[in-house]
Write a protein that holds these residues in place. Structure first.
Motif, PDB file in Angstrom:
ATOM      1  N   PRO A 321       0.611  -1.153  -0.104  1.00  0.00           N
ATOM      2  CA  PRO A 321       0.026   0.146  -0.043  1.00  0.00           C
ATOM      3  C   PRO A 321       0.710   1.149   0.190  1.00  0.00           C
ATOM      4  N   GLY A 322       0.371   2.345  -0.481  1.00  0.00           N
ATOM      5  CA  GLY A 322       0.899   3.550  -0.543  1.00  0.00           C
ATOM      6  C   GLY A 322       0.072   4.907  -0.374  1.00  0.00           C
ATOM      7  N   LEU A 323      -1.233   4.826  -0.800  1.00  0.00           N
ATOM      8  CA  LEU A 323      -1.970   5.923  -0.839  1.00  0.00           C
ATOM      9  C   LEU A 323      -3.496   5.592  -0.165  1.00  0.00           C
ATOM     10  N   LEU A 324      -4.244   6.516   0.428  1.00  0.00           N
ATOM     11  CA  LEU A 324      -5.572   6.227   0.540  1.00  0.00           C
ATOM     12  C   LEU A 324      -6.675   7.194   0.201  1.00  0.00           C
ATOM     13  N   LEU A 332     -16.604   3.920   2.945  1.00  0.00           N
ATOM     14  CA  LEU A 332     -15.814   3.107   2.126  1.00  0.00           C
ATOM     15  C   LEU A 332     -14.338   3.784   2.012  1.00  0.00           C
ATOM     16  N   LEU A 333     -13.316   2.851   2.325  1.00  0.00           N
ATOM     17  CA  LEU A 333     -11.845   3.547   2.240  1.00  0.00           C
ATOM     18  C   LEU A 333     -11.243   2.391   0.953  1.00  0.00           C
ATOM     19  N   VAL A 334     -10.508   3.304   0.265  1.00  0.00           N
ATOM     20  CA  VAL A 334      -9.758   2.736  -0.925  1.00  0.00           C
ATOM     21  C   VAL A 334      -8.144   2.897  -0.629  1.00  0.00           C
ATOM     22  N   VAL A 335      -7.601   1.659  -0.684  1.00  0.00           N
ATOM     23  CA  VAL A 335      -6.187   1.671  -0.375  1.00  0.00           C
ATOM     24  C   VAL A 335      -5.366   1.319  -1.834  1.00  0.00           C
ATOM     25  N   ILE A 336      -4.724   2.450  -2.403  1.00  0.00           N
ATOM     26  CA  ILE A 336      -3.757   2.243  -3.556  1.00  0.00           C
ATOM     27  C   ILE A 336      -2.391   1.514  -3.189  1.00  0.00           C
ATOM     28  N   GLY A 337      -2.371   0.580  -4.107  1.00  0.00           N
ATOM     29  CA  GLY A 337      -1.111  -0.094  -3.877  1.00  0.00           C
ATOM     30  C   GLY A 337      -0.067   0.061  -5.144  1.00  0.00           C
ATOM     31  N   GLN A 338       0.905  -0.581  -4.844  1.00  0.00           N
ATOM     32  CA  GLN A 338       2.093  -0.355  -5.956  1.00  0.00           C
ATOM     33  C   GLN A 338       1.185  -1.300  -7.233  1.00  0.00           C
ATOM     34  N   PHE A 339       0.630  -2.135  -6.882  1.00  0.00           N
ATOM     35  CA  PHE A 339      -0.182  -2.853  -8.132  1.00  0.00           C
ATOM     36  C   PHE A 339      -1.415  -2.839  -7.590  1.00  0.00           C
TER      37      PHE A 339
END
Length: 417
Positions: A321-324, A332-339
């Motif tokens: 993970p890197g960003l929210l 709802l919460l989105v977690v952005i990852g490297q992929f």
């Protein structure tokens, strides 16, 4: 796990499961800037071509996408589908940063620009321009590719200044300037706050990642060499965000079986009800750990944050993970990852709980944002693709026509109707 049925592109989320502590492992490095993640996407592409759109009261949002040729405007219909608006791309100088529905704001190396938004959402002529280097904070440097952040009222803009990674190897300071946006598009400088915190290479850049629901407080993670700390801001009487020297926090309870266990923030996002979602990590342990998600309550009067979470009830993302990004409802919460990306239920002060598995697991996602009609848009810069999903608390479906192929894209803003 998540299954994608290619005919209907329906995504089925697995039921929530308790993450086993033994599965936690040290994460790879992820850049926390939405515009600097590495990108790769092997997925199919739908080529969007310009066409005029009819005036339609069923529009859900305007979607602005910055490309190497200018800013494309897309009408998003009630189902989340996108249609390119005639006249795109529109000329804009600098990095497209914010849009309050009346003006689009872009940030250049030195100057901030505002552009009038027409009745059909089109980007009009420049309304105003202001030079950041004429005001306090300029000694810290220029803008180094960071987008400006607009508060919930759409009237206060926060811009970061620093010598940046490619500038002075020993920067004097990092600064955040505050500007007020008037009804005619003019910007007025309100004040700045400066940080001299750093190591041998000089001061670290500072920025505001998220704003509290009452617009009185700002938060971010101050990146350092070995760990990170909360950086808190508080609005003064004029509305300028200043560093909050009296800020306090109560962090989640760490695992007592891990020596020297202690949580440090990596990324965060505020909900509309005085809560904060924070991606946390434990870097100073001899045990392999992975980042976990914590919830905090924000004091509406002091800006202090308190978490009642524990290591045992904090979920661990199934990606790097890197960003929210928080949904407009705060549910709802989105977690952005490297992929890829992953969606969680956000429950206010209560522990965050799992919802989906990893979506777009082979796509390196740079940015996600929501409209107010349950549509989530995800951007992948290098692959030049924009994905759309309809997301509710019970279902996740990819929008018809997604992904949209948009060559040279670099950023996105969604303005709900």
């Amino acid at each position: 796990m998540v299954r994608i049925r290619h005919a209907a592109r329906r995504i089925v989320a697995s039921p929530p499961t308790k993450m086993e502590i033994s599965m936690r492992r040290k994460p790879l490095f992820v850049c926390l800037n939405a515009f600097c993640l590495a990108l790769l996407s092997p997925g199919p592409a739908f080529t969007q071509t310009p066409e005029a759109t009819s005036k339609n009261t069923a529009l859900a949002a305007y979607v602005y996408v910055q490309t190497s040729k200018g800013v494309n405007l897309y009408d998003a219909n009630a189902a989340g589908g996108l249609t390119l608006v005639k006249g795109s791309p529109f000329a804009v100088t600098g990095l497209m940063s914010a849009d309050n529905g009346k003006y689009l704001i872009s940030v250049g190396t030195d100057n901030i620009h505002t552009y009038k938004i027409e009745s059909d959402g089109a980007v009009g002529k420049q309304a105003a321009e202001i030079d950041t280097q004429k005001y306090s904070g300029a000694k810290c440097g220029t803008n180094y590719g960071q987008p400006g952040l607009l508060d919930h009222t759409g009237t206060h803009l926060y811009v970061s200044l620093s010598s940046g990674i490619d500038g002075n190897p020993f920067p004097l300071c990092g600064a955040v300037q505050t500007y007020k946006l008037a009804s005619n598009g003019e910007l007025t400088f309100l004040g700045d706050t400066e940080s001299f915190l750093g190591q041998h290479e000089g001061a670290f850049p500072i920025a505001v990642s998220t704003i509290s629901s009452n617009d009185k407080f700002g938060y971010s993670a101050l990146s350092q060499i070995y760990a990170s700390t909360f950086l808190a801001f508080k609005a003064d009487a004029n509305g300028a965000l200043l560093q909050d020297g009296s800020f306090s926090e109560v962090d989640p309870t760490p695992d007592p079986s891990i020596p020297d266990g202690n949580y440090f923030p990596m990324a965060m996002a505020a909900d509309p009800a005085s809560h904060l979602a924070v991606l946390m990590n434990e870097p100073f342990t001899n045990v392999n750990t992975s980042p976990q998600l914590a919830s905090y309550t924000i004091s509406d009067t002091t800006g202090a944050i308190v978490s009642t979470n524990s290591w045992a009830d904090m979920p661990t993302p199934q990606l790097n993970p890197g960003l929210l990004q928080m949904s407009p409802s705060g549910k709802l919460l989105v977690v952005i990852g490297q992929f890829g990306l992953q969606i969680f239920y956000f429950n206010g002060a209560a522990p965050i709980t799992s919802y989906s598995g990893v979506l777009l697991p082979n796509v390196s996602v740079d940015q996600v944002t929501w409209d107010n009609s349950n549509h989530l848009y995800a951007l992948s810069n290098l692959s030049g693709e924009l994905y759309g999903f309809t997301v509710t608390p019970t279902s996740i479906n990819e929008v018809a026509g997604s992904p949209y192929k948009i060559p040279g894209l670099t950023g996105m803003i969604v303005v709900p109707k």
